[in-house]
Design a protein around this motif. Structure first.
Motif, PDB file in Angstrom:
ATOM      1  N   GLN A   1       0.831  -1.202   0.000  1.00 38.80           N
ATOM      2  CA  GLN A   1       0.000   0.000   0.000  1.00 38.80           C
ATOM      3  C   GLN A   1       0.868   1.256   0.000  1.00 38.80           C
ATOM      4  OE1 GLN A   1      -2.395  -0.484   3.501  1.00 38.80           O
ATOM      5  NE2 GLN A   1      -3.579  -2.206   2.661  1.00 38.80           N
TER       6      GLN A   1
ATOM      7  N   ARG B   1       1.398   4.026  -2.969  1.00 38.01           N
ATOM      8  CA  ARG B   1       1.068   5.441  -2.706  1.00 38.01           C
ATOM      9  C   ARG B   1       2.232   6.344  -3.119  1.00 38.01           C
ATOM     10  NH1 ARG B   1      -1.877   3.907   2.908  1.00 38.01           N
ATOM     11  NH2 ARG B   1      -4.049   4.308   2.257  1.00 38.01           N
TER      12      ARG B   1
ATOM     13  N   GLU C   1      -6.679   4.442  -3.687  1.00 38.21           N
ATOM     14  CA  GLU C   1      -7.256   4.489  -2.347  1.00 38.21           C
ATOM     15  C   GLU C   1      -8.514   3.627  -2.245  1.00 38.21           C
ATOM     16  OE1 GLU C   1      -5.767   5.629   0.287  1.00 38.21           O
ATOM     17  OE2 GLU C   1      -4.107   6.185  -1.038  1.00 38.21           O
TER      18      GLU C   1
END
Length: 337
Positions: A285, A289, A320
């Motif tokens: 994650q 990002r 997201e």
């Protein structure tokens, strides 16, 4: 810590980006605002796939490792097709791709229960090249380029491309059949994906192709723009014309690639990311990002061309939703998935 493991010999981290012949040489990275989790993050991320997208993901992994400790990232390349093989078997979290996933690959992923998201990270222009010593061949039509690379091609000499050129035997270099660049080029130029002459030196490692063309008087080949841009001192790009009379020759450049005038060899570049791991793996994650927040800068660092700003903005929003589980994986919206 960042590990670089490949099916072909490549330099260790630090050496690759420092070499003039490698895309990204000498670039400076100005990261977008990114705040790593206060309590840190640990994990392992394995990526594989396109050698064309490799420099971008390599740069992302290196810059991320400068900010976040505790994440081991393996950046491998075996070609777009080879990367999708591993990805659809659940062996990798990220698959670098210089073309969109093919129908047969979609089916294999579906069979194995691998859902994924597709993110566009840059633009590329497949570049036709000759050695720096060849100043005669400056433009080639799509029609002639197709004739050179067709399965039944009998073109073996420079003067068969144009009778006004020198009597010089061609020494051909190009991507191997596992390469997305091979798939895209054969489809866009020859007219059928996978249709190509076989009497050339193939490699999924673009640096091997650079060295082959640049060190051969009759060298002639094609590969991603960044590898040309990093080796302009030993290579010349050949402009591509839509018209047989060469009245509309266009050289690849950041401008012509992004605006589409370098046709038909301009193309988007992608990373595919497993949906399940995006929901469950904090390391993945955070890396994604960072990657998408800095995709344009990373593309430029690797000497590629950034995608439109709205594309990156949409990718960040979709990421997201992928992380919180509210999004729909691209694999579920792909026909016949």
């Amino acid at each position: 810590m960042l590990a670089l493991i490949a099916s072909f010999a490549i330099a260790p981290l630090g050496t690759a980006i420092a070499q003039d012949s490698t895309p990204g040489a000498g670039g400076e990275f100005d990261a977008a605002p990114y705040e790593a989790p206060a309590d840190g993050v640990e994990g392992e991320i394995i990526t594989d796939g396109s050698s064309t997208v490799f420099p971008i993901t390599q740069a992302a992994a290196e810059e991320f490792s400068n900010i976040v400790d505790g994440v081991d990232i393996t950046v491998d390349f075996s070609g777009t097709g080879g990367g999708f093989e591993r990805f659809c078997e659940g062996e990798t979290a990220i698959s670098n791709a210089s073309r969109a996933i093919a129908e047969d690959e979609v089916a294999i992923c579906a069979e194995n229960g691998v859902d994924y998201y597709e993110f566009e990270v840059a633009f590329d222009g497949i570049t036709v090249v000759v050695p720096e010593s060849n100043t005669e061949l400056t433009c080639i039509s799509v029609e002639t380029l197709a004739a050179v690379w067709a399965p039944d091609s009998e073109i073996t000499n420079l003067n068969q491309i144009n009778p006004e050129l020198s009597d010089l035997e061609l020494d051909l270099y190009g991507p191997g059949t596992d390469s997305g660049t091979f798939d895209y080029f054969t489809d866009a130029i020859v007219g059928e994906e996978g249709a190509s002459r076989e009497d050339y030196t193939p490699s999924e490692d673009d640096q091997v192709l650079v060295e082959g063309v640049s060190n051969s008087e009759g060298g002639f080949g094609y590969f991603g723009y960044s590898y040309f841009a990093a080796n302009e001192d030993v290579l010349n790009a050949v402009a591509v014309a839509q018209s047989p009379d060469l009245s509309d020759c266009v050289l690849p450049s950041p401008e012509t690639i992004q605006d589409g005038t370098y046709a038909p060899l301009s193309r988007p570049l992608y990373v595919y990311v497993t949906a399940q791991q995006l929901q469950e793996d904090p390391a993945l994650q955070e890396f994604m990002r960072f990657y998408l927040a800095n995709a344009e800068e990373l593309a430029v660092l690797a000497e590629y061309i950034g995608s439109p700003e709205e594309t990156y903005a949409e990718d960040v929003e979709r990421l997201e939703t992928a992380i919180d589980g509210s999004g729909t994986p691209d694999s579920q919206s792909t026909p016949d998935a």
